[in-house]
Design an enzyme around this catalytic site. Structure first.
Site, mmCIF file in Angstrom:
data_model
loop_
_atom_site.group_PDB
_atom_site.id
_atom_site.type_symbol
_atom_site.label_atom_id
_atom_site.label_comp_id
_atom_site.label_asym_id
_atom_site.label_seq_id
_atom_site.Cartn_x
_atom_site.Cartn_y
_atom_site.Cartn_z
ATOM 1 N N ASP A 24 -7.236 -110.802 -55.639
ATOM 2 C CA ASP A 24 -6.456 -110.774 -54.338
ATOM 3 C C ASP A 24 -4.505 -110.584 -54.886
ATOM 4 O O ASP A 24 -4.631 -112.024 -55.816
ATOM 5 C CB ASP A 24 -7.038 -111.602 -53.770
ATOM 6 C CG ASP A 24 -6.019 -110.666 -52.031
ATOM 7 O OD1 ASP A 24 -5.834 -109.325 -52.173
ATOM 8 O OD2 ASP A 24 -6.462 -110.562 -50.762
ATOM 9 N N HIS A 41 -0.492 -103.639 -58.692
ATOM 10 C CA HIS A 41 -1.238 -103.269 -59.636
ATOM 11 C C HIS A 41 -1.610 -103.068 -60.796
ATOM 12 O O HIS A 41 -2.380 -103.710 -62.007
ATOM 13 C CB HIS A 41 -2.016 -102.144 -58.667
ATOM 14 C CG HIS A 41 -2.716 -102.204 -57.238
ATOM 15 N ND1 HIS A 41 -3.298 -103.521 -56.876
ATOM 16 C CD2 HIS A 41 -1.724 -101.483 -56.007
ATOM 17 C CE1 HIS A 41 -3.834 -103.422 -55.519
ATOM 18 N NE2 HIS A 41 -3.437 -101.794 -55.117
ATOM 19 N N LEU A 135 -19.230 -111.817 -74.162
ATOM 20 C CA LEU A 135 -19.042 -111.630 -72.863
ATOM 21 C C LEU A 135 -18.442 -110.776 -72.015
ATOM 22 O O LEU A 135 -19.523 -110.000 -72.215
ATOM 23 C CB LEU A 135 -17.266 -112.100 -72.372
ATOM 24 C CG LEU A 135 -17.382 -112.238 -71.134
ATOM 25 C CD1 LEU A 135 -16.885 -113.230 -71.086
ATOM 26 C CD2 LEU A 135 -15.299 -111.482 -70.809
#
Ligand code: IPE
Ligand code: IPE
Ligand code: MG
Length: 244
Positions: A24, A41, A135
């Site tokens: 965020d 972004h 991962l």
């Protein structure tokens, strides 16, 4: 910008197996620089690489990132379009490297409602990386915890699951995270203290850390600080402390 990596000592720390991040603060990061929100972004997407590398370095096995919520459709059309373009570009530019690094991609959420070309890219990426095991990267994209629970219930009804067979394990197996352990640590950047519909079933016993940095500024050292904080927590699961 790339400075020498500061050595970070993990001795004595408990590294969480599964970390989930509410990424965020991109908009505020941009606004503070007098940039359009979309620049935030873009910077946020850039930051992902740093965090994926840091997870591999610290031995975190599963990383779940909240990329776009079912509620984010409420944003202005040009911001939503800009975000979709960024996701497309990230897949185009990063997929090969992610695959080479041994990252196995999972998608949490609903691909219906996403434009077909991007849907296909996501499906192809999942297929390409499915056997990787360094991962696991879960991307919550068009994801909402409530929508996920409804999706699971619908599926169970369709399968004719009877009330007697319904257990927490069975329910979990109908969620997008089926087969994966619950998150140990949920980090939210930008200092906000809310869950915003993220992993509301799976994070029932997760530890939460609110990091003050905006997502584009949350790097390896900030992730390390969150692990230090996590290591101090006493996870009691309703029982009594194992520590004292
Ligand atoms: C998070 O940053 C990215 C998405 C929700 C897609 P925000 O866009 O929410 O940034 P703020 O919270 O407005 O600063
Ligand atoms: C949560 O952030 C969603 C993502 C990070 C993708 P938001 O910025 O959308 O959450 P609210 O609106 O502040 O709760
Ligand atoms: Mg936000």
């Amino acid at each position: 910008m790339a400075s020498a990596k500061k050595p970070l000592d993990l001795t004595g720390l408990t590294v969480p197996q599964h970390v989930a991040i509410i990424m965020d603060g991109n908009g505020r990061w941009a606004r503070r620089r007098n940039l359009p929100r979309i620049a935030g972004h873009r910077a946020g997407a850039e930051n992902l690489r740093r965090i994926i590398n840091a997870c591999a370095e610290f031995g975190i096995k599963i990383l779940t990132i909240y990329a776009f919520s079912t509620e984010n459709w409420e944003r202005p059309e040009d911001e939503v379009r800009g975000l979709m373009n960024i996701f497309t570009r990230v897949l185009d530019q990063e997929l090969k490297d992610l695959h080479r690094q041994g990252v196995c991609l999972h998608h949490l959420g609903n691909l219906n409602g996403i434009e077909p070309a991007l849907q296909k890219k996501v499906r192809d990426a999942l297929e390409l990386t499915r056997n990787n095991d360094r991962l696991i990267l879960n991307v919550a994209f068009n994801y909402g915890g409530r929508a996920e629970i409804l999706h699971a219930v619908r599926q169970m009804l369709a399968d004719g699951v009877s009330p007697d067979e319904l257990t927490e394990e069975l329910f979990s197996s109908y969620l997008f995270t089926a087969g994966l352990p619950d998150p140990d640590l949920v980090i939210r950047t930008s200092g906000e203290l809310r869950v915003s519909n993220f992993l509301i079933w799976q994070a029932a016993y997760a530890e939460y850390v609110a990091a003050p940095e905006m997502w584009p500024d949350f790097g390896r050292e900030e992730l390390y600080a969150a692990i230090v904080e996590y290591s101090k927590r006493d996870r009691r699961y309703g029982g009594l402390s194992q520590k004292s």
